[in-house]
Design a protein around this motif. Structure first.
Motif, PDB file in Angstrom:
ATOM      1  N   ASN A 269       8.752   7.721 -53.964  1.00 36.52           N
ATOM      2  CA  ASN A 269      10.138   8.183 -54.045  1.00 36.52           C
ATOM      3  C   ASN A 269      10.741   7.970 -55.419  1.00 36.52           C
ATOM      4  O   ASN A 269      11.825   8.494 -55.707  1.00 36.52           O
ATOM      5  CB  ASN A 269      10.988   7.468 -52.995  1.00 36.52           C
ATOM      6  N   TYR A 272      11.266  11.315 -56.943  1.00 29.09           N
ATOM      7  CA  TYR A 272      12.477  12.037 -56.531  1.00 29.09           C
ATOM      8  C   TYR A 272      13.720  11.419 -57.161  1.00 29.09           C
ATOM      9  O   TYR A 272      14.708  12.127 -57.400  1.00 29.09           O
ATOM     10  CB  TYR A 272      12.579  12.038 -55.012  1.00 29.09           C
ATOM     11  N   ILE A 275      13.840  13.108 -60.424  1.00 31.26           N
ATOM     12  CA  ILE A 275      14.325  14.488 -60.305  1.00 31.26           C
ATOM     13  C   ILE A 275      15.845  14.519 -60.208  1.00 31.26           C
ATOM     14  O   ILE A 275      16.514  15.331 -60.864  1.00 31.26           O
ATOM     15  CB  ILE A 275      13.675  15.162 -59.083  1.00 31.26           C
ATOM     16  N   LEU A 304       6.085  18.310 -50.569  1.00 32.33           N
ATOM     17  CA  LEU A 304       7.053  17.799 -51.541  1.00 32.33           C
ATOM     18  C   LEU A 304       8.483  18.098 -51.090  1.00 32.33           C
ATOM     19  O   LEU A 304       9.374  17.246 -51.205  1.00 32.33           O
ATOM     20  CB  LEU A 304       6.787  18.422 -52.913  1.00 32.33           C
ATOM     21  N   GLN A 307       9.440  15.784 -48.148  1.00 34.35           N
ATOM     22  CA  GLN A 307       9.731  14.409 -48.556  1.00 34.35           C
ATOM     23  C   GLN A 307      11.034  14.334 -49.342  1.00 34.35           C
ATOM     24  O   GLN A 307      11.789  13.360 -49.228  1.00 34.35           O
ATOM     25  CB  GLN A 307       8.578  13.867 -49.399  1.00 34.35           C
ATOM     26  N   PHE A 308      11.338  15.375 -50.136  1.00 32.67           N
ATOM     27  CA  PHE A 308      12.584  15.392 -50.899  1.00 32.67           C
ATOM     28  C   PHE A 308      13.778  15.518 -49.958  1.00 32.67           C
ATOM     29  O   PHE A 308      14.843  14.926 -50.206  1.00 32.67           O
ATOM     30  CB  PHE A 308      12.560  16.543 -51.899  1.00 32.67           C
ATOM     31  N   TYR A 311      14.459  12.157 -48.630  1.00 34.07           N
ATOM     32  CA  TYR A 311      15.069  11.293 -49.644  1.00 34.07           C
ATOM     33  C   TYR A 311      16.544  11.657 -49.846  1.00 34.07           C
ATOM     34  O   TYR A 311      17.396  10.769 -50.017  1.00 34.07           O
ATOM     35  CB  TYR A 311      14.311  11.425 -50.961  1.00 34.07           C
ATOM     36  N   LEU A 312      16.861  12.943 -49.828  1.00 32.84           N
ATOM     37  CA  LEU A 312      18.257  13.357 -49.967  1.00 32.84           C
ATOM     38  C   LEU A 312      19.089  12.872 -48.782  1.00 32.84           C
ATOM     39  O   LEU A 312      20.247  12.480 -48.947  1.00 32.84           O
ATOM     40  CB  LEU A 312      18.341  14.881 -50.082  1.00 32.84           C
ATOM     41  N   SER A 350      20.536   6.579 -56.719  1.00 30.77           N
ATOM     42  CA  SER A 350      20.672   8.038 -56.789  1.00 30.77           C
ATOM     43  C   SER A 350      22.026   8.492 -56.257  1.00 30.77           C
ATOM     44  O   SER A 350      22.616   9.447 -56.778  1.00 30.77           O
ATOM     45  CB  SER A 350      19.548   8.701 -55.987  1.00 30.77           C
ATOM     46  N   MET A 366      17.975  22.411 -50.145  1.00 30.63           N
ATOM     47  CA  MET A 366      16.582  22.019 -49.955  1.00 30.63           C
ATOM     48  C   MET A 366      16.111  22.306 -48.530  1.00 30.63           C
ATOM     49  O   MET A 366      14.939  22.622 -48.321  1.00 30.63           O
ATOM     50  CB  MET A 366      16.402  20.539 -50.286  1.00 30.63           C
ATOM     51  N   LEU A 387      14.833  23.858 -56.672  1.00 30.79           N
ATOM     52  CA  LEU A 387      15.240  22.709 -57.486  1.00 30.79           C
ATOM     53  C   LEU A 387      16.158  23.142 -58.623  1.00 30.79           C
ATOM     54  O   LEU A 387      17.073  22.393 -59.004  1.00 30.79           O
ATOM     55  CB  LEU A 387      14.000  22.001 -58.033  1.00 30.79           C
TER      56      LEU A 387
END
Length: 671
Positions: A269, A272, A275, A304, A307-308, A311-312, A350, A366, A387
């Motif tokens: 992570n 991310y 990113i 990807l 998983q993003f 994470y968001l 983040s 996303m 992205l």
């Protein structure tokens, strides 16, 4: 004996061994002690959290022949020693003889996914009518994946469930209880199982690693527990696979984070987090570079994106719960974020970069990108596009800010009295500059303007934006989160302010050495020619000439006519080494009208006019009170065009957007 996977080897055999389902085990134990046994149970919930396991334990407890309170069975838990318990227990069957390995005659476990028809249901109703053997008290039917049963089969079971024999007990295990007919659910006791918490899974994995003599650290345990996603069985299956691929050191498997992550096909992570940092800095190149590195390493675009998205989601929760990176999570933060402390700190870092609204937009984009990857051919391109949208969406002005400007009362005209020494701008229709002396330096006095009408959503936005950025004065600095900030920031607010989208222009010794390129065409040749202007200057700079040059340069560039008109109506003044442009636009509309290309053109004009050392600062104000544009034809009094021109909202829109009424259609009823 053949090898047993961890999920079967460590399958709970008692209610006390079940992890994370205390509300179910406590109720069932109380029901056993009180003798309140129902004839139908529905166990629903996430996969791999103990539904079928508890059904087996309950069946063993119901038919256990040991007396409660004896040394073999001190509580209502099954004794695991009598014949019935050993026949039902999966672990005992693995160690028992061939005769005892068969299922109990009185406890039948059926896979409803394959035995789902009406004939199977009729067979069950026939079996349940037969009394149990002398060694058992109940005849128990366990149906796994019960939502797969057809409607006709449910109807065949309905009468038996409504009036069952006194020895009959049905147990339905399902992940989709809503697919079970309501007539069935109303006749059963429904137990909803919870996803197992992260800390409980970590504790169970730690216990198993000690018993299996496996070398594993806390970070790897957390990774395995997170991969389980609330399922104990999934976590044990992944751990079993990781043990098989782990290297042996002194005959002992050693599990490491990198090895487990590579086995799972996931990335850290921390990627991310990088990113989101690049998105916060409006650096599209870094975003594409990171994605390129991940895809070249063999990671799939859907994985990807998935998983993003997760994470968001964690980042949004950290933002909503005001989670701090250096403070351990407690209360609602710990409940909603079932991740390791390190990942919670990363999500908090983040979250501090964006507002709640921005993170919500990111997640929506996303999620749509992840859905599109399922049926698109060029998955790489769609992931990169998704992205890049996250970078671009920050430049959008919230619609509520634009709507709040419509219907606002017209601002009062500035109370300025021109003097005989006033300088009239050479620009037609432009402002007048009143010379004043301050410290021996001639400067222009700005017009007195009223503050723009505040957005009705401002109080809610201030609640979500960190208080550290609240020290910026809106009257002098444009700091709209998520849009292009054009005004210079003060040293006190520099750490919190978002970086400029436009990189600083390199020093250019000659005018023709570095032409400016916009998205559609190159800056016109008018920028390369010196512009003659009056010789009157302030502190060595000819401000009217600078303004005239800026207006001409913007007017000659495609798409910058509106910016040219706004600069023409603005007031130029010098404040030390900063050229301040007092505009008539609100703080919301300023970054929309004077965008990145216009800002770049203005800085180029300053270099061409030998004023490249000056800093450019645009100051928001209020829309000018100049009358709106009118057509050559005067509308008839009382007509629809006359009523539309006099409407306050129309007049306000004309002031804000320099609009013009082109056509009016009268829809009033005419007799």
């Amino acid at each position: 004996m053949a090898y047993q996977v961890l999920a079967r080897k460590y399958r709970p055999q008692r209610f006390s061994d079940v992890v994370g389902q205390d509300h179910v085990t406590r109720t069932l134990l109380n029901a056993l002690s009180q003798g309140r046994i129902a004839h139908g149970y529905i166990f629903s919930g996430h996969r791999g959290i103990g539904k079928t396991t508890i059904a087996r334990i309950l069946a063993a407890a119901l038919n256990c022949t040991s007396i409660v309170g004896s040394s073999e069975r001190p509580t209502e838990e099954p004794c695991q020693q009598c014949v019935n318990c050993r026949e039902i227990s999966s672990a005992s069957r693995q160690e028992s003889s061939i005769f005892e390995e068969s299922h109990s005659f009185d406890v039948e476990e059926i896979d409803a996914a394959t035995n789902r028809g009406i004939d199977d249901a009729r067979l069950l109703t026939t079996k349940i009518q037969t009394r149990p053997t002398n060694k058992s008290k109940y005849k128990i039917i366990i149906l796994d994946e019960a939502h797969q049963i057809t409607d006709a089969a449910w109807n065949a079971l309905l009468k038996t469930l409504e009036e069952p024999p006194e020895w009959a007990v049905f147990m339905f295990a399902t992940t989709q209880p809503e697919d079970i007919p309501q007539t069935i659910r109303s006749r059963c006791q429904h137990f909803s199982f919870h996803a197992v918490k992260l800390d409980d899974i970590i504790a169970q994995l730690r216990m198993i690693s000690v018993k299996e003599d496996i070398a594993i650290d806390e970070a790897t345990l957390s990774l395995l527990a997170e991969a389980g996603d609330g399922s104990m069985r999934d976590a044990l299956s992944i751990m079993d696979q990781a043990i098989a691929s782990a290297p042996l050191i002194d005959g002992r498997p050693v599990l490491e984070v990198t090895q487990v992550r590579e086995l799972m096909g996931s990335v850290s992570n921390a990627i991310y987090e990088q990113i989101l940092e690049a998105i916060h800095s409006n650096n599209s190149a870094d975003v594409l570079a990171i994605v390129n590195r991940l895809l070249d390493a063999g990671n799939g675009a859907p994985q990807l994106a998935r998983q993003f998205v997760r994470y968001l989601r964690n980042t949004i929760v950290a933002k909503i719960t005001n989670l701090q990176a250096d403070i351990p999570a407690t209360g609602i933060s710990a409940d909603l974020l079932q991740i390791s402390p390190e990942e919670r700190a990363r999500a908090a870092r983040s979250a501090s970069l964006f507002t709640e609204e921005e993170l919500s937009r990111f997640l929506a984009i996303m999620l749509r990108t992840f859905d599109e990857l399922g049926y698109r051919q060029e998955q790489r391109f769609h992931l990169e596009l998704g992205l890049l949208k996250l970078v671009h969406v920050q430049r959008l002005v919230p619609i509520e800010d634009l709507l709040s400007q419509i219907g606002a009362p017209a601002p009062k005209k500035p109370n300025t009295t021109p003097t005989a020494a006033a300088l009239t701008s050479p620009i037609s229709g432009g402002p007048t500059f009143a010379p004043s002396t301050k410290g021996g330096v001639q400067s222009s006095a700005p017009a007195t303007t009223s503050a723009p009408r505040p957005s009705p959503f401002e109080s809610d936005r201030n609640r979500r934006i960190p208080t550290a950025s609240a020290s910026v004065t809106p009257a002098s600095v444009t700091t709209t989160e998520g849009s292009l900030a054009l005004a210079e920031t003060t040293p006190e607010t520099a750490p919190q302010a978002r970086p400029h989208l436009v990189p600083p222009a390199p020093p250019t010794p000659a005018i023709h050495a570095a032409p400016i390129h916009t998205d559609e065409l190159t800056t016109p040749d008018i920028l390369a020619d010196p512009i003659e202007a009056p010789v009157e200057s302030i502190a060595g700079y000819d401000l009217p000439a600078l303004q005239l040059a800026c207006v001409k340069a913007l007017a000659a560039t495609k798409g910058q006519q509106s910016a040219s008109e706004q600069i023409e109506e603005s007031e130029f003044k010098l404040n030390g080494d900063t050229l301040e442009i007092q505009t008539t636009m609100s703080a919301t509309m300023l970054p929309v009208m004077i965008n990145a290309d216009a800002d770049r053109i203005l800085k180029t004009v300053l270099r061409q006019q030998n004023a490249g050392t000056l800093k450019l600062k645009l100051i928001p104000g209020t829309p000018s009170a100049a009358p709106a544009k009118k057509s050559n034809k005067t509308p008839t009094a009382g007509s629809a065009a006359d009523l539309a021109a006099k409407h306050p909202i129309v007049q306000r829109a004309q002031q804000l957007f320099n609009a013009e009424i082109s056509k009016v259609i009268d829809l009033r009823n005419k007799d």
